[in-house]
Design a protein around this motif. Structure first.
Motif, PDB file in Angstrom:
ATOM      1  N   GLN A 159       0.834  -1.207   0.000  1.00 50.95           N
ATOM      2  CA  GLN A 159       0.000   0.000   0.000  1.00 50.95           C
ATOM      3  C   GLN A 159       0.869   1.256   0.000  1.00 50.95           C
ATOM      4  O   GLN A 159       0.614   2.202  -0.752  1.00 50.95           O
ATOM      5  CB  GLN A 159      -0.903   0.040   1.239  1.00 50.95           C
ATOM      6  N   GLN A 160       1.889   1.243   0.844  1.00 48.84           N
ATOM      7  CA  GLN A 160       2.767   2.415   0.946  1.00 48.84           C
ATOM      8  C   GLN A 160       3.502   2.668  -0.363  1.00 48.84           C
ATOM      9  O   GLN A 160       3.629   3.818  -0.797  1.00 48.84           O
ATOM     10  CB  GLN A 160       3.755   2.226   2.093  1.00 48.84           C
ATOM     11  N   THR A 161       3.977   1.616  -1.006  1.00 49.73           N
ATOM     12  CA  THR A 161       4.666   1.785  -2.293  1.00 49.73           C
ATOM     13  C   THR A 161       3.717   2.346  -3.332  1.00 49.73           C
ATOM     14  O   THR A 161       4.072   3.286  -4.062  1.00 49.73           O
ATOM     15  CB  THR A 161       5.253   0.441  -2.778  1.00 49.73           C
ATOM     16  N   ALA A 200       4.138  -3.028  -7.673  1.00 49.63           N
ATOM     17  CA  ALA A 200       3.323  -3.040  -6.461  1.00 49.63           C
ATOM     18  C   ALA A 200       1.856  -3.301  -6.795  1.00 49.63           C
ATOM     19  O   ALA A 200       1.176  -4.044  -6.069  1.00 49.63           O
ATOM     20  CB  ALA A 200       3.479  -1.716  -5.701  1.00 49.63           C
ATOM     21  N   CYS A 201       1.361  -2.746  -7.879  1.00 48.75           N
ATOM     22  CA  CYS A 201      -0.022  -2.992  -8.293  1.00 48.75           C
ATOM     23  C   CYS A 201      -0.226  -4.461  -8.658  1.00 48.75           C
ATOM     24  O   CYS A 201      -1.217  -5.079  -8.256  1.00 48.75           O
ATOM     25  CB  CYS A 201      -0.402  -2.103  -9.473  1.00 48.75           C
ATOM     26  N   VAL A 202       0.714  -5.016  -9.408  1.00 49.83           N
ATOM     27  CA  VAL A 202       0.647  -6.440  -9.763  1.00 49.83           C
ATOM     28  C   VAL A 202       0.689  -7.293  -8.500  1.00 49.83           C
ATOM     29  O   VAL A 202      -0.094  -8.234  -8.342  1.00 49.83           O
ATOM     30  CB  VAL A 202       1.785  -6.808 -10.742  1.00 49.83           C
ATOM     31  N   ASP A 203       1.589  -6.958  -7.584  1.00 46.78           N
ATOM     32  CA  ASP A 203       1.691  -7.706  -6.324  1.00 46.78           C
ATOM     33  C   ASP A 203       0.368  -7.653  -5.559  1.00 46.78           C
ATOM     34  O   ASP A 203      -0.081  -8.665  -5.009  1.00 46.78           O
ATOM     35  CB  ASP A 203       2.817  -7.155  -5.456  1.00 46.78           C
ATOM     36  N   ARG A 232       4.571   6.029  -4.824  1.00 46.41           N
ATOM     37  CA  ARG A 232       4.943   6.115  -6.241  1.00 46.41           C
ATOM     38  C   ARG A 232       3.861   6.817  -7.060  1.00 46.41           C
ATOM     39  O   ARG A 232       4.174   7.541  -7.999  1.00 46.41           O
ATOM     40  CB  ARG A 232       5.229   4.718  -6.814  1.00 46.41           C
ATOM     41  N   TYR A 233       2.603   6.623  -6.712  1.00 42.61           N
ATOM     42  CA  TYR A 233       1.519   7.307  -7.421  1.00 42.61           C
ATOM     43  C   TYR A 233       1.639   8.810  -7.230  1.00 42.61           C
ATOM     44  O   TYR A 233       1.580   9.579  -8.189  1.00 42.61           O
ATOM     45  CB  TYR A 233       0.150   6.803  -6.932  1.00 42.61           C
TER      46      TYR A 233
END
Length: 92
Positions: free
Chosen positions: A33-35, A58-61, A39-40
């Motif tokens: 969530q933090q990443t 991170a979204c894929v994860d 990054r966003y």
């Protein structure tokens, strides 16, 4: 303006600035969530986050973690395709 949650098979409406509905967001590990948030925010101008490898990974994860938790098969999403394209660019 709204759009659908990015979790597999979820049809919940979310604001256009959100990645997931609140139910699915709570399923994402805190570090992921933090990443995603960091990054966003760092690259949202000009949709730069769509070429940010850390954000896309991170979204894929997150999508894959939710799918596993819900017992779903993991199917490639737009985030998977964007990530693969950015990794190819970086390797070239």
């Amino acid at each position: 303006m709204s759009r659908a949650c990015d979790a597999l098979k979820c049809r919940a409406d979310v604001p256009s600035s959100r990645f997931l509905c609140s139910r699915h967001w709570r399923m994402v590990p805190l570090t992921t969530q933090q990443t995603i948030n960091t990054r966003y925010r760092a690259s949202r101008a000009g949709f730069g986050f769509l070429s940010d490898i850390q954000y896309l990974q991170a979204c894929v994860d997150a999508i894959e973690a939710i799918a596993r938790a819900e017992g779903q098969d993991i199917t490639p999403t737009t985030y998977h395709r964007f990530l693969a394209a950015e990794k190819r660019k970086a390797a070239a």
